[in-house]
Structure formats: structure tokens, C-alpha cells
Design a protein around this motif. Structure first.
Motif, PDB file in Angstrom:
ATOM      1  N   LYS A   1      36.207 -35.522 -26.437  1.00 41.54           N
ATOM      2  CA  LYS A   1      34.834 -35.025 -26.392  1.00 41.54           C
ATOM      3  C   LYS A   1      33.897 -36.136 -26.819  1.00 41.54           C
ATOM      4  N   ASP A   2      32.699 -36.082 -26.286  1.00 45.11           N
ATOM      5  CA  ASP A   2      31.700 -37.066 -26.699  1.00 45.11           C
ATOM      6  C   ASP A   2      30.299 -36.474 -26.489  1.00 45.11           C
ATOM      7  N   SER A   3      29.364 -36.953 -27.293  1.00 50.68           N
ATOM      8  CA  SER A   3      27.953 -36.573 -27.179  1.00 50.68           C
ATOM      9  C   SER A   3      27.125 -37.834 -27.076  1.00 50.68           C
ATOM     10  N   TRP A   4      26.063 -37.771 -26.312  1.00 52.97           N
ATOM     11  CA  TRP A   4      25.199 -38.933 -26.150  1.00 52.97           C
ATOM     12  C   TRP A   4      23.786 -38.482 -25.825  1.00 52.97           C
ATOM     13  N   ASN A   5      22.896 -39.433 -25.732  1.00 50.90           N
ATOM     14  CA  ASN A   5      21.500 -39.149 -25.420  1.00 50.90           C
ATOM     15  C   ASN A   5      21.157 -39.741 -24.056  1.00 50.90           C
ATOM     16  N   GLN A   6      20.401 -38.964 -23.279  1.00 45.99           N
ATOM     17  CA  GLN A   6      20.004 -39.411 -21.942  1.00 45.99           C
ATOM     18  C   GLN A   6      18.514 -39.160 -21.748  1.00 45.99           C
ATOM     19  N   GLN A   7      17.789 -40.186 -21.358  1.00 44.03           N
ATOM     20  CA  GLN A   7      16.371 -40.074 -21.068  1.00 44.03           C
ATOM     21  C   GLN A   7      16.156 -40.372 -19.586  1.00 44.03           C
ATOM     22  N   GLN A   8      15.313 -39.557 -18.968  1.00 44.39           N
ATOM     23  CA  GLN A   8      15.047 -39.743 -17.534  1.00 44.39           C
ATOM     24  C   GLN A   8      13.548 -39.706 -17.278  1.00 44.39           C
ATOM     25  N   LEU A   9      13.088 -40.700 -16.537  1.00 41.54           N
ATOM     26  CA  LEU A   9      11.680 -40.823 -16.188  1.00 41.54           C
ATOM     27  C   LEU A   9      11.569 -40.838 -14.666  1.00 41.54           C
ATOM     28  N   ASN A  10      10.802 -39.893 -14.116  1.00 43.93           N
ATOM     29  CA  ASN A  10      10.569 -39.814 -12.675  1.00 43.93           C
ATOM     30  C   ASN A  10       9.090 -40.021 -12.391  1.00 43.93           C
ATOM     31  N   PHE A  11       8.818 -40.837 -11.401  1.00 42.07           N
ATOM     32  CA  PHE A  11       7.438 -41.107 -10.999  1.00 42.07           C
ATOM     33  C   PHE A  11       7.408 -41.219  -9.483  1.00 42.07           C
ATOM     34  N   GLY A  12       6.417 -40.546  -8.867  1.00 45.67           N
ATOM     35  CA  GLY A  12       6.398 -40.613  -7.410  1.00 45.67           C
ATOM     36  C   GLY A  12       5.119 -40.112  -6.795  1.00 45.67           C
ATOM     37  N   LEU A  13       5.065 -40.231  -5.472  1.00 49.22           N
ATOM     38  CA  LEU A  13       3.939 -39.768  -4.675  1.00 49.22           C
ATOM     39  C   LEU A  13       4.438 -38.738  -3.677  1.00 49.22           C
ATOM     40  N   ARG A  14       3.608 -37.713  -3.455  1.00 49.96           N
ATOM     41  CA  ARG A  14       3.983 -36.626  -2.548  1.00 49.96           C
ATOM     42  C   ARG A  14       2.794 -36.294  -1.659  1.00 49.96           C
ATOM     43  N   LEU A  15       3.066 -36.089  -0.386  1.00 47.11           N
ATOM     44  CA  LEU A  15       2.003 -35.781   0.571  1.00 47.11           C
ATOM     45  C   LEU A  15       2.348 -34.483   1.297  1.00 47.11           C
ATOM     46  N   PRO A  16       1.810 -33.338   0.825  1.00 46.26           N
ATOM     47  CA  PRO A  16       2.041 -32.073   1.528  1.00 46.26           C
ATOM     48  C   PRO A  16       0.945 -31.812   2.552  1.00 46.26           C
ATOM     49  N   LEU A  17       1.313 -31.632   3.782  1.00 45.49           N
ATOM     50  CA  LEU A  17       0.347 -31.407   4.856  1.00 45.49           C
ATOM     51  C   LEU A  17       0.474 -29.986   5.398  1.00 45.49           C
ATOM     52  N   ILE A  18      -0.660 -29.315   5.558  1.00 47.99           N
ATOM     53  CA  ILE A  18      -0.706 -27.966   6.116  1.00 47.99           C
ATOM     54  C   ILE A  18      -1.006 -28.083   7.610  1.00 47.99           C
ATOM     55  N   LEU A  19      -0.081 -27.644   8.437  1.00 45.04           N
ATOM     56  CA  LEU A  19      -0.243 -27.718   9.885  1.00 45.04           C
ATOM     57  C   LEU A  19      -0.373 -26.324  10.507  1.00 45.04           C
ATOM     58  N   THR A  20      -0.628 -25.308   9.688  1.00 45.52           N
ATOM     59  CA  THR A  20      -0.678 -23.916  10.141  1.00 45.52           C
ATOM     60  C   THR A  20      -1.729 -23.719  11.220  1.00 45.52           C
ATOM     61  N   HIS A  21      -1.344 -23.036  12.280  1.00 41.80           N
ATOM     62  CA  HIS A  21      -2.266 -22.627  13.320  1.00 41.80           C
ATOM     63  C   HIS A  21      -1.696 -21.410  14.023  1.00 41.80           C
ATOM     64  N   SER A  22      -2.574 -20.619  14.593  1.00 39.59           N
ATOM     65  CA  SER A  22      -2.189 -19.400  15.284  1.00 39.59           C
ATOM     66  C   SER A  22      -1.372 -18.514  14.351  1.00 39.59           C
ATOM     67  N   LYS A  23      -0.283 -17.925  14.823  1.00 40.09           N
ATOM     68  CA  LYS A  23       0.479 -16.968  14.032  1.00 40.09           C
ATOM     69  C   LYS A  23       1.619 -17.605  13.255  1.00 40.09           C
ATOM     70  N   TYR A  24       1.754 -18.920  13.308  1.00 41.91           N
ATOM     71  CA  TYR A  24       2.843 -19.599  12.624  1.00 41.91           C
ATOM     72  C   TYR A  24       2.340 -20.359  11.392  1.00 41.91           C
ATOM     73  N   LEU A  25       3.097 -20.231  10.289  1.00 40.85           N
ATOM     74  CA  LEU A  25       2.869 -21.043   9.106  1.00 40.85           C
ATOM     75  C   LEU A  25       3.656 -22.335   9.271  1.00 40.85           C
ATOM     76  N   GLU A  26       2.985 -23.463   9.158  1.00 40.98           N
ATOM     77  CA  GLU A  26       3.615 -24.743   9.476  1.00 40.98           C
ATOM     78  C   GLU A  26       3.234 -25.763   8.418  1.00 40.98           C
ATOM     79  N   SER A  27       4.201 -26.562   7.989  1.00 40.33           N
ATOM     80  CA  SER A  27       3.933 -27.563   6.954  1.00 40.33           C
ATOM     81  C   SER A  27       4.839 -28.776   7.153  1.00 40.33           C
ATOM     82  N   LEU A  28       4.367 -29.904   6.653  1.00 42.67           N
ATOM     83  CA  LEU A  28       5.121 -31.156   6.673  1.00 42.67           C
ATOM     84  C   LEU A  28       4.911 -31.844   5.329  1.00 42.67           C
TER      85      LEU A  28
END
Length: 529
Positions: free
Chosen positions: A350-377
Motif C-alpha cells: 500500500k502507498d499514499s501520495w499527493n497529486q496536483q493537477q492544473l488544467n487550462f484551456g480554451l473552448r468554443l461552443p457554437l449554436i447552429l440551431t435552426h428550424s425544428k432541430y437543435l444543433e451545436s458544434l
């Protein structure tokens, strides 16, 4: 699509809601046209805020109601072929307009609302003038149609909408329909001998027709057709009083919003995940414009019996969203040192340890909805840095890291398109989704790994209402280095994750509701699907 459409010979026009690809709260209402003969749909306008479009008799012009972002209302006339604005009627009093309807190629009638009263007015494009034709007090009139010197409209003055007509020469008003549940949208024939309208029934609206003769129509008696307040008794039963009479009339000061006010804590408490092995205690913040979200707290993992501190930050005021997260986690594990489970019991360490995690990023959510359909990219790119210290065992699981720091890049691309669902649908009747995932370790170090995955879903209607049939297919390629990333691919039920260099997964799922509860036990219990 909005509630109304306008049909003229072989052309249909309507106002349709569209959205800014990035900013969800910035929406538009554009005019669209469908040609029945050719089957072609096209946009007449783009990035406009128009409603209630109506085609002129020759099909060359469209009258519509425009609402600006500052809540200023206008009646505009557009060229049907190009969408070019031909004329804009002056509206210094900022009257609200409804239901324009042409009666020749240069003039139309419309409902106006100002000073808490409605009227039907004539708008002449050639003369550039507005003239009030019929005025009412405390009456909700709609859908005016002018035919010669007769003016048709529907009104709910008796508590049930019916159709009425007014002789513009004499001002006399008569009753056209007396339907039990309501009549709407009058459309008289060219000679006024027949009138077509929507007749409301328990199964919805029906299109019906009836002969019309002005001389035989019942005269309108204002004493008989008095407004009926059906909601009055219900209001007293549910609220006990008219809440509007006790609402304080307050004036609030207006001041400029400061974007630096990013903290607006709205939630705190304990949250468990769907599997029940994680318990989080934290707070959540979201500023008034929903541009900055923040959460922080402490989580406990019952499997490893260890806890972690976490914080998540997202800034959505830019075109790409900025995401940041940090975790500081206490980890533990058990592993056989000799890799032989048939060996002596003391080989399990058995063992115990410490873990640190750093996440950094960019996200681009686009709404393409038209007519009767929900659409996204959605596209995103993230950098993940993991630092491990205090790990003292000579071996490790392939999904765990030795002491030190390693970095990875994560790329995501996702597309989804689905038909809008009814409240009882378990899944959309028609839908498609595709996700592409790639992660690697381009920064070097003692960890070497890469993973590519693609997964798609197809949804179809089942054999009965609210049933769903789904096909899912996935492919994953993972390099056989000295580390394994977690898989984004959904495994079939009953199978745990196993690392393969190449993995293909397919599944078929049929889902159906067993029953749709709508039960209550007084005020103590309410169960609804």
C-alpha cells in the motif's frame, strides 16, 4: 418557427427564431419564405428582429413588425425578392403593433396598442400615412382583415374569442361567429359570401367555413358582450387576494454595471455524484451577466478513502471561453510488487501520495440551431499538468504516474443535431452526434502516451410513442507506451475498461417508458414523470 405563418397562393412566409452562433442570449427573428412549387426555402432577412410577416396581394412586398434592442417598435415594408427595406412608418408614440394584413398592394391594416387601448389602423404606403379605423377600450382584439368597407377581427370580449365585423361607413358592429370554445383568424372570401376561420375544439384547431351575410348577422350588443373575469374566483381561491393590489410601487436606482463584480455566490452545500462514491462540499458563484462562474470546495472519494481540494473557474465574456481548474488530491493504492497474484501475501503493498493537477484551456461552443432541430458544434483545446510526489513504491499501475511532473494536450471536437423532444420522450426521435478526441504528451518527460478516439450516435423512433432506438459506434487507438489515458469511449454494459491498442465498440439500445406517473398525496408527496 413562431406561431404564425402567412400563405399567399404558392408562397408561405413566417418569422423564425435564430441565434448568434456564440452568444446564447443574442437571438434574432428572421423572415423566411417557402415556395410550394419549387420546394425551395430561403431567408428574406438575416440578423433582424421581425415578426408577423404578411405578403402583399401581388407577392412583391412584405409588411412586418420590428422590435429594436431598445424596445422601439416599427412597421416596415420589405421587398420580397431581396429583403431590402422599402418603407418605414413613423411611430413617435412607440405604439406596439400586431398582425399587419394587406388589403391592396399599397395599404394594409394592423392592430395598434398605445395608452393601454387597442385599435385597428390603416397604413397607406403610397400616401405615407396612418389612419385609425376602429378603437376599443378594455378589449383584446386581434387578426384584423379588411375587405372593402368591412373590417373583420376576433375578440375575446365575452371571455371566449369569436369573430366580429364592422361596417366602416356606418361604424355598426355585428357578430360573425358564436363558437363554444373559440374562433380565430378570420379569412373572408373575395365576395364576403364565405368566411374561413380556426374553430377551436378539444382536439385543437380546425379550419372551417361558413356562409356570411351582413344583413342577417346578429347586431353586437355591448350590454350582452361584457368582459368576463373567469380568473377572478381562481385568483381568490389560490392566492386569497389580488396580489397586484398589494405589490409595492417602488422605484429603483440605475447605475452602471461593473464587470469587476465577478463574485455572486448563489449556492452552497453537499453534492454526491451519480455513482455515490464521491461527496463534495463547496460553494458556487456566477456573476449577474453569466460571464464568470466559479466553484470551490472539498471532495471525498470513498473508494480510496482520501479527499481533495478543488476549484473551477470559467470566463465566458470572450468569444472563446477560458476554462481553468485546479485539484490537490490525496491518493492511495494497493499493488502487488511481484506482479504475481499467486505469490506470498506480503507482496501486496500500500502507498499514499499527493497529486496536483492544473488544467487550462480554451473552448468554443457554437449554436447552429435552426428550424425544428437543435444543433451545436463545440471545439476545445486544453493543457493538463500533473505533479506527483510521495509515491514510494518501485512499480505502479499503467494509469498512474511516478513522482514528477508531466504535461499533456487534450483536443476535442463535438457535433450534435437532434429533433426537439416532447416532454415524455425518453430520447429524441431523430438525432445524430459525433465526438472526436485526441490526447498526447508532446512535452517529453518520463511519461509517453497518446490516445485517439471517435464516437457517434444515431437515434431513431421506436415502435411506439416515446420509444427510442439508438445505434452507437466507437473506435479508439491508444499507443502502447508506459502510460494509459482514461478512455472517452463508452464501453458496453458489464465490461470494465481494458487497454487495447485498437478498440472498436458497437451497441444497440432500445428504451421505452414502463409507466408515466402523475401521482400526488395531498401536499405531502408529488411524483411526476
Amino acid at each position: 418557427m413562431t406561431q404564425e405563418c402567412f400563405l399567399l397562393q404558392e408562397q408561405i412566409v413566417w418569422a423564425e427564431n435564430t441565434f448568434d452562433p456564440r452568444w446564447a442570449q443574442r437571438d434574432y427573428s428572421v423572415i423566411r419564405l417557402y415556395d410550394i412549387n419549387t420546394g425551395i426555402k430561403r431567408n428574406i432577412t438575416s440578423k433582424t428582429r421581425l415578426a408577423s410577416p404578411a405578403l402583399s396581394p401581388d407577392g412583391s412586398k412584405i409588411a412586418a413588425v420590428e422590435t429594436s434592442t431598445g424596445n422601439r417598435y416599427s412597421l416596415v415594408v420589405l421587398e420580397c425578392s431581396s429583403g431590402k427595406e422599402l418603407y418605414r412608418f413613423s411611430n413617435p408614440d412607440n405604439a406596439f403593433f400586431l398582425h399587419p394584413r394587406w388589403y391592396n398592394n399599397e395599404a394594409f391594416v394592423a392592430i395598434t396598442l398605445k395608452n393601454n387601448a387597442k385599435a385597428i389602423a390603416d397604413f397607406n404606403m403610397e400616401k405615407g400615412e396612418e389612419k385609425e379605423l376602429y378603437h376599443v377600450e378594455n378589449e383584446n382584439i386581434a387578426h384584423p382583415v379588411r375587405l372593402g368597407e368591412y373590417l373583420f377581427f376576433n375578440s375575446g370580449i365575452s371571455g371566449i374569442d369569436n369573430i366580429f365585423a364592422v361596417d366602416l361607413k356606418t361604424g355598426e358592429r355585428k357578430v360573425v361567429t358564436n363558437r363554444k370554445f373559440g374562433a380565430f383568424n378570420p379569412a373572408p372570401s373575395a365576395d364576403a359570401g364565405m368566411i374561413y376561420f380556426n374553430d377551436f375544439s378539444a382536439k385543437g384547431h380546425r379550419i372551417v367555413s361558413m356562409p356570411f351575410d351582413w344583413s342577417k348577422a346578429l347586431k353586437f350588443d355591448s350590454a350582452f358582450y361584457r368582459p368576463t373575469r373567469y380568473f377572478g374566483k381562481m385568483l381568490l381561491q389560490e392566492a386569497g387576494e389580488n396580489l397586484l393590489k398589494t405589490t409595492p410601487d417602488s422605484s429603483f436606482s440605475i447605475k452602471k454595471y461593473r464587470k469587476s463584480h465577478i463574485f455572486n455566490f448563489y449556492s452552497w452545500g453537499i453534492v454526491t455524484n451519480s455513482t455515490g462514491d464521491n461527496l463534495n462540499v463547496g460553494v458556487s458563484s456566477q456573476d449577474l451577466l453569466s460571464t464568470t462562474t466559479l466553484s470551490a470546495g472539498y471532495g471525498y472519494n470513498s473508494n480510496e478513502q482520501r479527499g481533495q481540494f478543488y476549484t473551477n473557474f470559467s470566463y465566458q465574456g470572450w468569444y472563446p471561453i477560458l476554462d481553468f481548474s485546479y485539484t490537490n488530491t490525496a491518493r492511495s493504492t494497493e499493488i502487488y510488487i511481484d506482479r504475481d497474484r499467486n505469490g506470498p501475501l506480503d507482496s501486496l503493498r500500500k502507498d499514499s501520495w499527493n497529486q496536483q493537477q492544473l488544467n487550462f484551456g480554451l473552448r468554443l461552443p457554437l449554436i447552429l440551431t435552426h428550424s425544428k432541430y437543435l444543433e451545436s458544434l463545440t471545439a476545445s483545446v486544453n493543457t493538463s499538468l500533473v505533479t506527483v510526489y510521495g509515491y514510494d513504491l518501485p512499480v505502479r499501475y499503467i494509469t498512474e504516474s511516478f513522482n514528477g511532473t508531466f504535461g499533456s494536450m487534450i483536443y476535442n471536437l463535438g457535433y450534435a443535431r437532434q429533433l426537439k423532444r416532447a416532454a415524455r420522450d425518453i430520447a429524441p426521435k431523430w438525432a445524430q452526434s459525433l465526438s472526436i478526441y485526441f490526447r498526447n504528451t508532446p512535452f517529453g518527460g518520463n511519461i509517453s502516451a497518446s490516445l485517439f478516439a471517435i464516437q457517434g450516435n444515431l437515434y431513431f423512433p421506436g415502435f411506439a410513442r416515446h420509444h427510442s432506438l439508438r445505434f452507437r459506434g466507437s473506435y479508439q487507438h491508444q499507443s502502447q507506451g508506459n502510460y494509459r489515458f482514461g478512455s472517452p469511449v463508452t464501453f458496453p454494459r458489464g465490461y470494465g475498461y481494458t487497454s487495447f491498442e485498437d478498440l472498436s465498440v458497437g451497441s444497440i439500445e432500445y428504451r421505452m417508458p414502463l409507466f408515466d406517473p402523475d401521482w400526488e398525496l395531498g401536499r405531502l408527496l408529488f411524483l411526476k414523470d
